[in-house]
Design an enzyme around this catalytic site. Structure first.
Site, PDB file in Angstrom:
ATOM      1  N   LYS A 170      26.312 -12.724   9.079  1.00 52.57           N
ATOM      2  CA  LYS A 170      26.099 -11.270   9.103  1.00 52.57           C
ATOM      3  C   LYS A 170      27.275 -10.592   9.796  1.00 52.57           C
ATOM      4  CE  LYS A 170      23.718 -10.605   6.791  1.00 52.57           C
ATOM      5  NZ  LYS A 170      22.854 -11.380   5.960  1.00 52.57           N
ATOM      6  N   GLU A 218      23.152 -17.711  10.194  1.00 53.24           N
ATOM      7  CA  GLU A 218      22.949 -16.404   9.560  1.00 53.24           C
ATOM      8  C   GLU A 218      23.552 -15.289  10.427  1.00 53.24           C
ATOM      9  OE1 GLU A 218      22.295 -15.102   6.890  1.00 53.24           O
ATOM     10  OE2 GLU A 218      21.341 -13.168   7.200  1.00 53.24           O
ATOM     11  N   ARG A 234       5.337  -0.176  -5.533  1.00 56.12           N
ATOM     12  CA  ARG A 234       5.067  -1.062  -4.399  1.00 56.12           C
ATOM     13  C   ARG A 234       4.055  -2.148  -4.763  1.00 56.12           C
ATOM     14  NH1 ARG A 234       4.792   1.579   0.982  1.00 56.12           N
ATOM     15  NH2 ARG A 234       6.664   2.816   1.058  1.00 56.12           N
ATOM     16  N   TRP A 274      -3.012  -2.880  -1.631  1.00 54.45           N
ATOM     17  CA  TRP A 274      -2.696  -4.267  -1.969  1.00 54.45           C
ATOM     18  C   TRP A 274      -3.557  -5.107  -1.031  1.00 54.45           C
ATOM     19  CZ3 TRP A 274       0.562  -6.120  -5.715  1.00 54.45           C
ATOM     20  CH2 TRP A 274       0.707  -7.507  -5.726  1.00 54.45           C
ATOM     21  N   GLU A 331      30.643 -10.815   7.739  1.00 51.25           N
ATOM     22  CA  GLU A 331      30.732 -10.116   6.446  1.00 51.25           C
ATOM     23  C   GLU A 331      30.817  -8.602   6.600  1.00 51.25           C
ATOM     24  OE1 GLU A 331      27.466 -10.533   3.663  1.00 51.25           O
ATOM     25  OE2 GLU A 331      26.046 -10.762   5.298  1.00 51.25           O
ATOM     26  N   ASN A 340      -2.013   1.556   5.731  1.00 54.08           N
ATOM     27  CA  ASN A 340      -1.028   0.632   5.189  1.00 54.08           C
ATOM     28  C   ASN A 340      -0.611  -0.276   6.342  1.00 54.08           C
ATOM     29  OD1 ASN A 340       1.217  -0.591   4.157  1.00 54.08           O
ATOM     30  ND2 ASN A 340       2.455   1.266   4.023  1.00 54.08           N
ATOM     31  N   GLY A 341      -0.704  -1.604   6.170  1.00 53.14           N
ATOM     32  CA  GLY A 341      -0.287  -2.504   7.254  1.00 53.14           C
ATOM     33  C   GLY A 341      -1.429  -3.411   7.692  1.00 53.14           C
ATOM     34  N   LYS A 400      26.811  -7.300  -4.254  1.00 58.48           N
ATOM     35  CA  LYS A 400      25.405  -7.564  -3.947  1.00 58.48           C
ATOM     36  C   LYS A 400      24.873  -8.713  -4.790  1.00 58.48           C
ATOM     37  CE  LYS A 400      21.540  -6.778  -1.860  1.00 58.48           C
ATOM     38  NZ  LYS A 400      21.476  -7.415  -0.540  1.00 58.48           N
ATOM     39  N   HIS A 418      30.971 -31.730  20.351  1.00 55.61           N
ATOM     40  CA  HIS A 418      31.681 -32.552  19.368  1.00 55.61           C
ATOM     41  C   HIS A 418      32.856 -31.817  18.748  1.00 55.61           C
ATOM     42  CE1 HIS A 418      28.619 -35.592  19.828  1.00 55.61           C
ATOM     43  NE2 HIS A 418      27.735 -34.617  19.773  1.00 55.61           N
ATOM     44  N   CYS A 458       0.834  -1.198   0.000  1.00 52.61           N
ATOM     45  CA  CYS A 458       0.000   0.000   0.000  1.00 52.61           C
ATOM     46  C   CYS A 458       0.868   1.246   0.000  1.00 52.61           C
ATOM     47  CB  CYS A 458      -0.862   0.028   1.250  1.00 52.61           C
ATOM     48  SG  CYS A 458      -1.847  -1.462   1.442  1.00 52.61           S
TER      49      CYS A 458
HETATM   50  C1  F6R Z   1      24.845 -12.197   2.803  1.00 52.10           C
HETATM   51  C2  F6R Z   1      24.365 -12.164   1.438  1.00 52.10           C
HETATM   52  C3  F6R Z   1      24.784 -13.249   0.515  1.00 52.10           C
HETATM   53  C4  F6R Z   1      23.658 -13.598  -0.444  1.00 52.10           C
HETATM   54  C5  F6R Z   1      24.141 -14.600  -1.488  1.00 52.10           C
HETATM   55  C6  F6R Z   1      23.037 -15.015  -2.424  1.00 52.10           C
HETATM   56  O1  F6R Z   1      24.335 -11.139   3.552  1.00 52.10           O
HETATM   57  O2  F6R Z   1      23.649 -11.269   1.054  1.00 52.10           O
HETATM   58  O3  F6R Z   1      25.206 -14.373   1.216  1.00 52.10           O
HETATM   59  O4  F6R Z   1      22.593 -14.126   0.286  1.00 52.10           O
HETATM   60  O5  F6R Z   1      25.177 -14.014  -2.237  1.00 52.10           O
HETATM   61  O6  F6R Z   1      22.526 -13.920  -3.125  1.00 52.10           O
HETATM   62  P1  F6R Z   1      21.115 -13.967  -3.791  1.00 52.10           P
HETATM   63  O7  F6R Z   1      20.121 -14.082  -2.717  1.00 52.10           O
HETATM   64  O8  F6R Z   1      21.011 -12.672  -4.559  1.00 52.10           O
HETATM   65  O9  F6R Z   1      21.090 -15.164  -4.691  1.00 52.10           O
END
Ligand code: F6R
Length: 609
Positions: free
Chosen positions: A485, A481, A27, A75, A488, A99-100, A604, A504, A2
């Site tokens: 995070k 994860e 959106r 939406w 990285e 919205n929400g 990215k 282990h 929305c």
């Molecule tokens: C970590 C991160 C990467 C992606 C990976 C896959 O924060 O962003 O590990 O998850 O490179 O990327 P996608 O999801 O675009 O296939």
């Protein structure tokens, strides 16, 4: 999804409202509407199903000339995308756009009907209009009526209100979903983001969580959630920021972490019908859940951890055997594939080379293919037989945050649909799970409140050379994860382990310099995880416990810090517990001064092997 716009103007606003809604089209929406105060204070609406051109055609036939108004792209969540369900919703005394999700709309609706309010739509949103109308009827001023109504609403939302009794007023409120105030010259604006306000002004004030605002031609008065008047900074937004807007945040990653209540709401809106408490998938799928022998999930990095979490759901809800692998291994090991199999590829970018190659391998071997993808125009989205989009919006920070939680939510919905189709979940169980999913935006907003504590903790974590993350069951992928995070973006070495694996091997690493982040919602394995924490504590390890209120009350282990999440059904905990581990990584990296949004060596979208 929305979009919201409000204008207190000096010339007719209907055209401007529609122009602004066009900027929010990205959106996604399936109906739209505007309301203005016509001469004599007559509240008048125009609404239309489908695209904005339908609303424009309606306005061309029946123009509106009011100088103050609100607009909305909807939406559908509760109720079909019909004209009568489109926003604004109105009574004789107030019109609203929303919205929400209002989580407690049923309870409020019953209460308001008993008090004599008459409803005309199936939406959760109308309850807000009726609640404010009820307070106006009791003699409260528009501002006080909104403030009183906000105190009754549960969930995550943004709202704008228009009152026939005052043609110099639009009131807005935000909780979980963003809302910005635009400052014009003798005109004032409200919008879902700066992009919506770009045609009118570059002077923006972003409302903070829990704020509500009264805008009048002469300016804005902002209140916090306790109704105290507060000052919020005014930002001049640069032209380029209108493309990808960082808002008031220092980094895109911070903005994206904070967007989660909203984008999870949008994503849920696509996959659940909250009113019917049912999962909503496309009517025809290229495969039959009931006939599948095996689900193969393939992804990389964070998307792989989302898939690993989903394995627990598919197995639990649907008793569907799940094989999962990282794409770079899957594509070269030439795995035998089940005859009646479905391969599910998870990717934010939809361009990851290994994931794409794995998709092509499965297609070539005649498997059904599906993709959970954030970029709808990407190659993976185009090549998969069916796409289940995540509606996270553009993710700019290299470290994935909101795309991850959206992937989780989409796959939770798929697992429930599979469970239903395979006769493993009853209708009542589906209702219970869907209701739990519906609570996520509100729970995520509450999880974000742990940020000040996590920011303080990050100063300690920043001093560590190594950090261990532990979790059991569906908290294990969240531990993995969390470690990814942290490493990285802060470059601190960190590893995630299944808590039961500690003995282990990894326990040899524990000493008084080692922070151990334990992700332990109060679920059926909680006691076991507490035993593992005791083993860590006995060796001098410094425990950071992330648990719920119940878990915190029962934890009998000394901790460096305990981060408390709200209590919630264990099935949805991975989505909420992702937030504190994201915030911990973010603040540690900020404290260490790394390039948070573009960490060294990372891209990215990984389009090479
Ligand atoms: C970590 C991160 C990467 C992606 C990976 C896959 O924060 O962003 O590990 O998850 O490179 O990327 P996608 O999801 O675009 O296939």
């Amino acid at each position: 999804m929305c979009g919201i716009i409000g204008i207190v103007g000096r010339e007719p606003v209907a055209g401007h409202l529609v122009d602004s809604l066009k900027r929010l089209e990205y959106r996604g929406y399936d109906s739209a509407g505007v309301a203005t105060l016509e001469p004599g204070g007559v509240l008048t609406r125009r609404r239309a199903e489908g695209k904005l051109r339908n609303l424009e055609a309606r306005l061309a036939k029946e123009p509106l000339v009011g100088l103050v108004g609100i607009g909305h792209t909807r939406w559908a969540t509760h109720g079909a995308p019909t004209e009568s369900n489109a926003h604004p919703h109105a009574t004789a005394r107030v019109a609203i756009v929303h919205n929400g999700i209002i989580e407690n709309f049923r309870e409020l609706r019953d209460e308001l009907i008993a008090a004599g309010q008459v409803f005309s739509s199936e939406t959760d949103s109308e309850v807000v209009a009726q609640l404010v109308d009820h307070h106006l009827g009791a003699g409260l001023s528009p501002e006080l009526a909104v403030a009183a109504a906000l105190k009754r609403l549960k969930g995550a939302f943004a709202l704008a209100f228009l009152f026939p009794a005052d043609d110099d007023l639009v009131v807005g409120a935000r909780r979980g979903s963003p809302l910005a105030v635009g400052w014009g010259d003798g005109e004032m604006y409200l919008g879902s983001d700066a992009l919506a306000l770009a045609p009118f002004t570059d002077r923006i004030t972003y409302l903070e969580e829990g704020d509500w605002v009264a805008i009048r031609r002469g300016g804005a008065v902002i209140h916090d959630e306790t109704d105290a008047v507060v000052a919020r900074p005014l930002t001049v937004v640069s032209a380029s920021a209108f493309q990808v807007d960082r808002g008031n945040y220092r980094h895109f990653m911070a903005k994206e972490i904070h967007e989660q209540p909203e984008v999870i709401g949008h994503t849920l809106a696509r996959y659940i019908d909250l009113a019917a408490e049912r999962i909503r998938l496309p009517a025809t799928l290229p495969f039959d859940w009931a006939k599948l022998d095996r689900l193969t999930i393939v992804a990389c990095g964070t998307a792989f951890y989302a898939g690993l979490t989903a394995k627990y759901w598919f197995e639990q809800f649907a008793r569907l055997p799940v094989e999962i692998d990282v794409a770079s291994e899957f594509r070269y090991r030439e795995p035998p594939l089940a005859d009646n199999g479905l391969a599910l590829f998870v990717s934010q970018s939809g361009e990851t080379a290994d994931t794409l190659a794995s998709l092509r391998y499965c297609k070539a071997h005649g498997l059904h293919t599906a993709a959970v993808v954030n970029v709808p125009t990407s190659t993976i989205a185009r090549e998969a037989e069916i796409v289940f989009p995540t509606l996270a919006g553009p993710e700019i920070g290299v470290a994935s945050t909101k795309a991850f939680t959206c992937q989780l939510v989409v796959m939770a919905c798929l697992a429930i649909a599979a469970g239903k189709a395979r006769g493993r979940l009853s209708e009542a169980e589906e209702h219970t799970l869907v209701r739990a999913l519906g609570e996520l935006p509100g729970l995520l907003a509450r999880a974000l409140k742990a940020e000040p504590k996590i920011e303080r903790l990050a100063r300690q974590i920043a001093k560590a050379r190594d950090v261990i993350y532990l979790g059991r069951g569906s908290s294990f992928p969240i531990a993995l994860e969390g470690a990814l995070k942290l490493k990285e973006i802060s470059y601190i070495h960190s590893e995630g382990y299944a808590a039961g694996e500690l003995k282990h091997g990894p326990i040899a690493l524990i000493d008084e310099t080692m922070p151990v982040v334990v992700i332990a919602p109060h679920d059926r394995t909680y006691e076991k995880t507490v035993s593992n924490m005791q083993e860590v504590a006995a060796r001098g390890g410094r425990i950071v416990l992330i648990t719920c209120e119940k878990g915190a009350a029962e934890a009998s282990v000394p901790t460096l810090e305990t981060i408390v999440m709200p209590d919630m059904p264990p099935e949805i905990a991975p989505v909420v517990y992702a937030v504190p581990i994201q915030m911990l990584a973010y603040h540690t990296a900020v404290f260490m001064g790394t390039d948070v949004d573009q960490p060294r060596n990372l891209a990215k979208s990984v389009t090479v092997e």
